[in-house]
Design a protein around this motif. Sequence first.
Motif, PDB file in Angstrom:
ATOM      1  N   SER A 460       0.826  -1.214   0.000  1.00 24.49           N
ATOM      2  CA  SER A 460       0.000   0.000   0.000  1.00 24.49           C
ATOM      3  C   SER A 460       0.856   1.258   0.000  1.00 24.49           C
ATOM      4  O   SER A 460       0.527   2.259  -0.647  1.00 24.49           O
ATOM      5  CB  SER A 460      -0.930  -0.005   1.213  1.00 24.49           C
ATOM      6  N   ALA A 461       2.000   1.216   0.716  1.00 26.19           N
ATOM      7  CA  ALA A 461       2.883   2.383   0.751  1.00 26.19           C
ATOM      8  C   ALA A 461       3.514   2.631  -0.612  1.00 26.19           C
ATOM      9  O   ALA A 461       3.609   3.781  -1.067  1.00 26.19           O
ATOM     10  CB  ALA A 461       3.959   2.191   1.809  1.00 26.19           C
ATOM     11  N   TRP A 462       3.966   1.584  -1.285  1.00 29.40           N
ATOM     12  CA  TRP A 462       4.546   1.751  -2.621  1.00 29.40           C
ATOM     13  C   TRP A 462       3.503   2.211  -3.630  1.00 29.40           C
ATOM     14  O   TRP A 462       3.786   2.998  -4.515  1.00 29.40           O
ATOM     15  CB  TRP A 462       5.172   0.438  -3.081  1.00 29.40           C
ATOM     16  N   GLY A 465       3.058   5.858  -3.155  1.00 33.69           N
ATOM     17  CA  GLY A 465       4.280   6.653  -3.252  1.00 33.69           C
ATOM     18  C   GLY A 465       4.820   7.129  -1.925  1.00 33.69           C
ATOM     19  O   GLY A 465       5.549   8.130  -1.866  1.00 33.69           O
ATOM     20  N   GLN A 466       4.505   6.435  -0.843  1.00 31.89           N
ATOM     21  CA  GLN A 466       4.978   6.829   0.478  1.00 31.89           C
ATOM     22  C   GLN A 466       6.250   6.062   0.837  1.00 31.89           C
ATOM     23  O   GLN A 466       6.549   5.022   0.262  1.00 31.89           O
ATOM     24  CB  GLN A 466       3.891   6.553   1.527  1.00 31.89           C
ATOM     25  N   THR A 467       6.972   6.589   1.801  1.00 34.01           N
ATOM     26  CA  THR A 467       8.182   5.933   2.299  1.00 34.01           C
ATOM     27  C   THR A 467       7.969   5.526   3.750  1.00 34.01           C
ATOM     28  O   THR A 467       7.340   6.256   4.532  1.00 34.01           O
ATOM     29  CB  THR A 467       9.393   6.878   2.221  1.00 34.01           C
ATOM     30  N   LEU A 468       8.466   4.378   4.101  1.00 32.86           N
ATOM     31  CA  LEU A 468       8.343   3.858   5.462  1.00 32.86           C
ATOM     32  C   LEU A 468       9.715   3.857   6.138  1.00 32.86           C
ATOM     33  O   LEU A 468      10.206   2.831   6.605  1.00 32.86           O
ATOM     34  CB  LEU A 468       7.751   2.448   5.436  1.00 32.86           C
ATOM     35  N   TRP A 469      10.346   5.029   6.157  1.00 30.76           N
ATOM     36  CA  TRP A 469      11.673   5.125   6.760  1.00 30.76           C
ATOM     37  C   TRP A 469      11.691   4.777   8.250  1.00 30.76           C
ATOM     38  O   TRP A 469      12.703   4.268   8.747  1.00 30.76           O
ATOM     39  CB  TRP A 469      12.238   6.534   6.547  1.00 30.76           C
TER      40      TRP A 469
END
Length: 658
Positions: A460-462, A465-469
Motif C-alpha cells: 500500500s505504501a509503494w 508513493g509513500q516511504t516507510l523510513w
Amino acid sequence: MDLWIAIEIKKTVRRVLDVIKTQICTIALSFTLFNTIRLPREAFKYGDIPYLVIYSFWLLAVALPTTLLQLAMGQLSQQDPIGVWRAVPILRGVGHLKILTSFLCCVYSMVYVALSAAYMIWIGKGSFPLKDCTKLHITPNGYENKMNASECFNSTFLAPFTEQPQYLGVMAILIFVLWFFVPIMLFRLRKTLKMSLVILTPLVIIIAIVLSAFLSDSHVLTSMLESCEHWMPLSQPYIWHSTLVQALLSTHIVSGYLVSAGGTIYRQSDVRWISTFVTITNLLSGWLSVFMWQSIGSEGNKDSSFIAILVLIYQSSVSEKRSKEWPLLAFGFVLISGIITVLTLLFPIYDKLHRVAGDHWRIFACASSALGTALTVSILAQGIDVAAMLDELVVPVLAVFTTVVEIVGFVFIYGWYYLTVDIHFITGSRLPSFWLVTWWTIPVLLMGVTGWWLRSLLRSAWGEGQTLWPLGIVFMGILVVMVVMAAVAVAKEEQFNLLTKMASAFRPSRLWGPEEPMARYVWMSQRFLNENANSEHEFHTDTKMYNHIITKYHEKGNEIYNEDWLHAADTYQSQSPKAFIKSDLIRHEDTLYNDVGAIYTIPTVSTSKRRNTGEEQYRSPNMCIAKGELGGSINCNCNRHFQLNVPDLRNNEVSTSL
C-alpha cells in the motif's frame, strides 16, 4: 497462650492484607492507557465487536502463556528484564530492547497525560466550552458553536509553536512536572509502587462506574451489538496485527514489567494463578472500556486519531450540553489511568538502574526524567503525528520481535525441559504439556501475522508513493542492539577461543538461578537429580522441604544474635554451635540429606574486638575451610559472612564445581 494467639492472628491478617494488595496491583495493569484509551480507539477504527473478539483470542492464545513464562522466570531469578537473560547470555539484547520499548511508550503516553491535565486545568478555571474553542454562527435556532473537538485541540494545546507559543509553554511545564513528580511514587520501588497502585486503582474504578452510571446511553450499546457491518475487515491483516499488538501491550509483555514484578511484587504468589488473573482482568477491562466510551459518546462516526478518546470526551460534553463537572471527571479518569501507566512502565527501568547504580540510582532516574521531558516536548513540538507513528509502527515491531525472540530463547535455546523443571521448582506441580504446545506455536503465529501485515503495508505504501523510513530505522536499531549485546556477552565468556566463547554464550551463566543461597542450593540439587533421573522418576522433588528451607532462611536472617561479652575467651574461635551440627533448616527425616553437614552458618563474633596476634593478621576474614581430610574436624578462623563446611582440597584429591 493468649499472646501466642494474638501474634498468630496478627500474622494472618497481615498475610491477607498483603494478598489483597497484590491482587489490586494486578487489577491496576488492566486500567492503563493501553486498555482504557488505545483499545477503544483501535476498536472504533476496525469495528467494535470484531476487534474485541479477535483481541480476546490473542489474549488467550499468546498473552496468557507468555505472561506465565515471564512471571516464572522473574520469580525464579529475581532479576530485571536484562538480568533474566543470564539464562541465554547471547540474547541479552532482548532485555535492552524491552527497556527501550518501555521508555518509548512512557514518552508518548506522557503526551496523553499532559493533555488531559491541561484540559482539566483550563476547564476548571474557566468556562465550558473553552473560549478559544468557540466559533459562533447564526442559525435559525440561534447561535451555535461550529468548532468541533478536533479543531479545538489543534487550535490550542496541539497548535504549532509559531501560531500559539503560549500553549506549548504550558504543555512543557506540565510535562516537566509530570516527569519529575510522578516518579516520586517509585522512590522505594516495590513498596511505594504497591502503595500507589492500591490508592489509584480504586479511584479509577469508582470514576469509571460513575461515568457509566450517569452518562451511558443504552440505545448506543444496543445498536452497536446489533450491527454486523464491520465484520468485513476480518479478511485484512491490519485488524489481526493490531489486536495482537494490543494484547501484548495490555498485559505489559512488551515492557518487561512482568519480569521485574515476578521477583518483587509476586515473589510469594503462584505464577499460574497470577497469569490467569492478569488475562481475565484485561479481557474484562477491554470489553468494558469499549462499551463505556461508546455509550458516553454520541451516535455516528467517531474520531480514530491518536487523541480519539480526548476528542470524544470534549465533543460529547459539548453536544450533550453537559456541565463542566462531567468532562472534568472524564479527563481525570484519563489522568489517573495515565499515571498508573507511567508507573508500570518506569518500574522495570528503575529496577535495572537500582541494580546497576545501587543507592545512587535516583540520580540516574532524574537524568532519565530529564531525557524523557526533552523527548516528549520535542514530539509535541513536531506534531501529534510523531506520537502516532511511534504507537502504530515502531512499538508494534519492537513488541513482536522481543516476544518472538524471548519465546525462542527460553523454550528452544535454554530448553523446554529445564524450563518445565524450573516452573515445577517454584510452583510445586508439574507443568501440563498444553503450555509447551502453546509456546511452540506462538513464534509461528506471531511471525506469520506480522509478515502478512508488513507485506500489505509495504504494497500500500509503494502504491501511494509513500516511504516507510521509520520501519527501516527500527530494524537497523534492533540489529545493532542485538549484535552489540551479543558481542559483549561473548567477550565476557571465560573460554580459550572465539568458537568456544560463542558456544558458551548460548548456555546459562553461572550466575543464573535463585539469589537466596538456600534456594539456589535446593534448585541446583533438583536440577542435578532431574538430569540423572530416569523417565519414571522424572520431576521427583520435595517442594514442602524447599518452602520450609526458604521460610527458615528468612527467619534466621532476621534473628538478633546476642553475644556473651563476659565469657568470651577467644574472640575469633567462639562460633555458634550450629557450625558443628547438621543444619536445622533441613528436616532430619529427609534421608537424602543425612550425610550433609552445616551448609551456611553465621558465627557469633564481636565486631568491636581487634586482632592482636600477627599470625591472624593475614588470614582471610571471609572464608572458612575445614582442616584435615574429608569428614574431619572443623577448625575455622573467620569473623564475617558465612562459612562453607568443605574439606581443605589442598590435602585431598577431590574437586567440586557449583
